[in-house]
Design an enzyme around this catalytic site. Structure first.
Site, PDB file in Angstrom:
ATOM      1  N   CYS A 118       0.765  -1.126   0.100  1.00  0.00           N
ATOM      2  CA  CYS A 118      -0.120  -0.014   0.026  1.00  0.00           C
ATOM      3  C   CYS A 118       0.966   0.960   0.152  1.00  0.00           C
ATOM      4  O   CYS A 118       0.461   2.466  -0.498  1.00  0.00           O
ATOM      5  CB  CYS A 118      -0.892   0.156   1.151  1.00  0.00           C
ATOM      6  SG  CYS A 118      -2.275  -1.560   1.240  1.00  0.00           S
ATOM      7  N   HIS A 254      -3.209   7.608   1.763  1.00  0.00           N
ATOM      8  CA  HIS A 254      -3.595   6.196   1.531  1.00  0.00           C
ATOM      9  C   HIS A 254      -4.986   6.022   1.870  1.00  0.00           C
ATOM     10  O   HIS A 254      -5.325   6.273   3.026  1.00  0.00           O
ATOM     11  CB  HIS A 254      -2.581   4.934   1.981  1.00  0.00           C
ATOM     12  CG  HIS A 254      -3.302   3.575   1.507  1.00  0.00           C
ATOM     13  ND1 HIS A 254      -3.589   3.101   0.423  1.00  0.00           N
ATOM     14  CD2 HIS A 254      -3.216   2.733   2.642  1.00  0.00           C
ATOM     15  CE1 HIS A 254      -3.934   2.115   0.433  1.00  0.00           C
ATOM     16  NE2 HIS A 254      -3.594   1.675   2.024  1.00  0.00           N
ATOM     17  N   ASN A 284      -9.944   0.054  -0.425  1.00  0.00           N
ATOM     18  CA  ASN A 284      -8.278   0.080  -0.446  1.00  0.00           C
ATOM     19  C   ASN A 284      -7.879  -0.317  -1.773  1.00  0.00           C
ATOM     20  O   ASN A 284      -7.964  -1.774  -1.950  1.00  0.00           O
ATOM     21  CB  ASN A 284      -7.865  -0.654   0.756  1.00  0.00           C
ATOM     22  CG  ASN A 284      -6.643  -0.462   0.912  1.00  0.00           C
ATOM     23  OD1 ASN A 284      -5.708  -0.303   0.109  1.00  0.00           O
ATOM     24  ND2 ASN A 284      -6.053  -1.057   1.987  1.00  0.00           N
TER      25      ASN A 284
END
Length: 327
Positions: A118, A254, A284
C-alpha cells in the site's frame, strides 16, 4: 537535462482508470455474515470496483498512464522511464511496467516495478524523483495499479470487503526551481520499513508455496501502527521541505480506512476539510489509492496548480512513507 541542485520533479499530467464493475457493500450479504452498516462503520467504504475477467493490472495501469499522457498533451515517445508500483503484477516476471511500456508503444527508455504494497506509490514517487534530480531521466510516468480482487479470501469478511481494483498515474517532468519551498514539484520524501512486522499484513503465497495465495491481515494491529507512523513520516517530510501544517492545502492519504485517515489528520492537527477522501467509492486499492485520489481530487476541483500536498501511506512490510509536493 543535466542534474542540478535545484531540479524539481513536477507533475504535468495525471489520470486514473477504474474497472466498470461497481460492487456495493450489500453484494457481500448473500455469502458473508456482514452488512452495509457493519462495513461502513468500520471502514468508511460503501463500494469498490472489481476488474473484469481477463482484465489485468498492466491493462489498468496502461489506461491510467495514457490518461496522464493525454492530460499532459504528450505521447509515450516523450517519456524516458516508467516506475510502476504494484503487488499484483500479471506475472512473477516480466515486470508489469515493461508490459505497460509495450502496450503504450514506448520503444525507448526503461521500465521497472516497485513493490511496497500500500506504500508502493510513495516509494515509486521517491524513486522517480531520484531519477529526475540526478539527471537520469527528464520525464517519468509513475503508476500505481492493483487487482487485489484476485488475492482475496472470499470467506474472510475481515479482509475481502475492504479492497478494490484500479489504477492511477502521474507524469513527472524535470523543471528548474529555486530550491525554495515555493517551487512546484516534489519538495521532500521520507521512506521507512520494518520487516519485523511482516505477519501483520501479507499474502500466504508465492514461489515458496507454488500458489498465488490470499491476503492475510491483523487489522487491529495494522491500525495501531498506522496512525502514529503516518503522522510521524508526514511530519518528517514536511520538516525536510521546510513547511508546516499551516502551509498544507491538501493531505492525500492512502485510502485504506476512514478511521485511519481521520486519526492521522487529527494527529497532524489538520481539519478533514483539507483531506482528499475517496475510500468510500474505491475501497483500499493499495498502491493505486494515492494516484487515484490525486486524479479524482483534481477532477472534483479540489487540487489546483500551486497547492501544497502531503501524501502518506503504510502497507505490508511494514513499509511506510510520505511525499511533500507542490502541484
Amino acid at each position: 537535462m543535466t542534474a542540478g541542485n535545484n531540479l524539481r520533479a513536477v507533475v504535468i499530467g495525471c489520470g486514473h482508470y477504474l474497472p466498470e464493475r461497481v460492487v456495493e457493500n450489500a453484494e457481500f450479504e448473500a455469502a458473508l455474515d456482514t452488512n452495509d452498516e457493519w462495513i461502513r462503520t468500520r471502514s468508511g467504504i460503501e463500494r469498490r470496483h472489481f476488474a473484469a475477467e481477463g482484465e489485468t493490472t498492466s491493462m489498468m495501469a496502461t489506461a491510467a498512464a495514457q490518461a496522464a499522457l493525454d492530460d499532459a498533451g504528450l505521447t509515450a515517445d516523450d517519456v524516458d522511464a516508467i516506475v510502476l508500483a504494484t503487488s499484483t503484477a500479471d506475472f512473477t516476471f516480466p515486470s508489469a511496467a515493461t508490459m505497460v511500456q509495450a502496450q503504450l508503444g514506448m520503444k525507448q527508455g526503461y521500465a521497472f516495478d516497485v513493490q511496497a504494497v500500500c506504500a508502493g506509490f510513495v516509494f515509486a514517487l521517491t524513486n522517480a524523483n531520484a531519477l529526475i534530480v540526478s539527471g537520469q531521466a527528464r520525464r517519468v510516468l509513475v503508476i500505481g495499479a492493483e487487482t487485489f480482487s484476485k488475492i482475496m479470501d472470499w470467506t474472510d469478511r475481515s479482509t475481502c470487503v475492504l479492497f478494490g481494483d484500479g489504477a492511477g498515474a502521474v507524469l513527472l517532468e524535470a523543471q528548474n526551481g529555486t530550491g525554495a519551498p515555493t517551487d512546484r514539484g516534489i519538495l521532500s520524501t521520507d521512506l521507512n520499513s520494518d520487516g519485523r512486522y511482516r505477519d501483520l499484513l501479507y499474502v500466504d503465497g508465492g514461489v515458496s508455496t507454488g500458489t498465488s495465495g490470499y491476503l492475510r491481515m491483523q487489522g487491529n494491529q495494522v491500525f495501531r501502527h498506522a496512525v502514529g507512523k503516518l503522522a510521524a513520516t508526514a511530519t518528517t517530510a514536511m520538516e525536510r521541505a521546510g513547511v508546516t501544517t499551516a502551509d498544507i492545502d491538501w493531505v492525500v492519504p492512502h485510502q485504506a480506512n476512514i478511521r485511519i485517515i481521520q486519526g492521522t489528520a487529527k494527529k497532524l492537527d489538520l481539519p478533514m476539510d483539507n483531506v482528499v477522501v475517496t475510500v468510500q467509492d474505491h475501497g483500499n486499492t493499495s498502491a493505486a489509492s494515492i494516484p487515484l485520489a490525486l486524479s479524482v481530487g483534481r477532477q472534483r476541483g479540489q487540487i489546483k496548480q500551486g497547492d501544497l500536498i502531503v501524501t502518506e501511506a503504510i502497507g505490508g512490510g511494514l513499509a511506510w512513507g510520505a511525499v511533500v509536493l507542490r502541484w
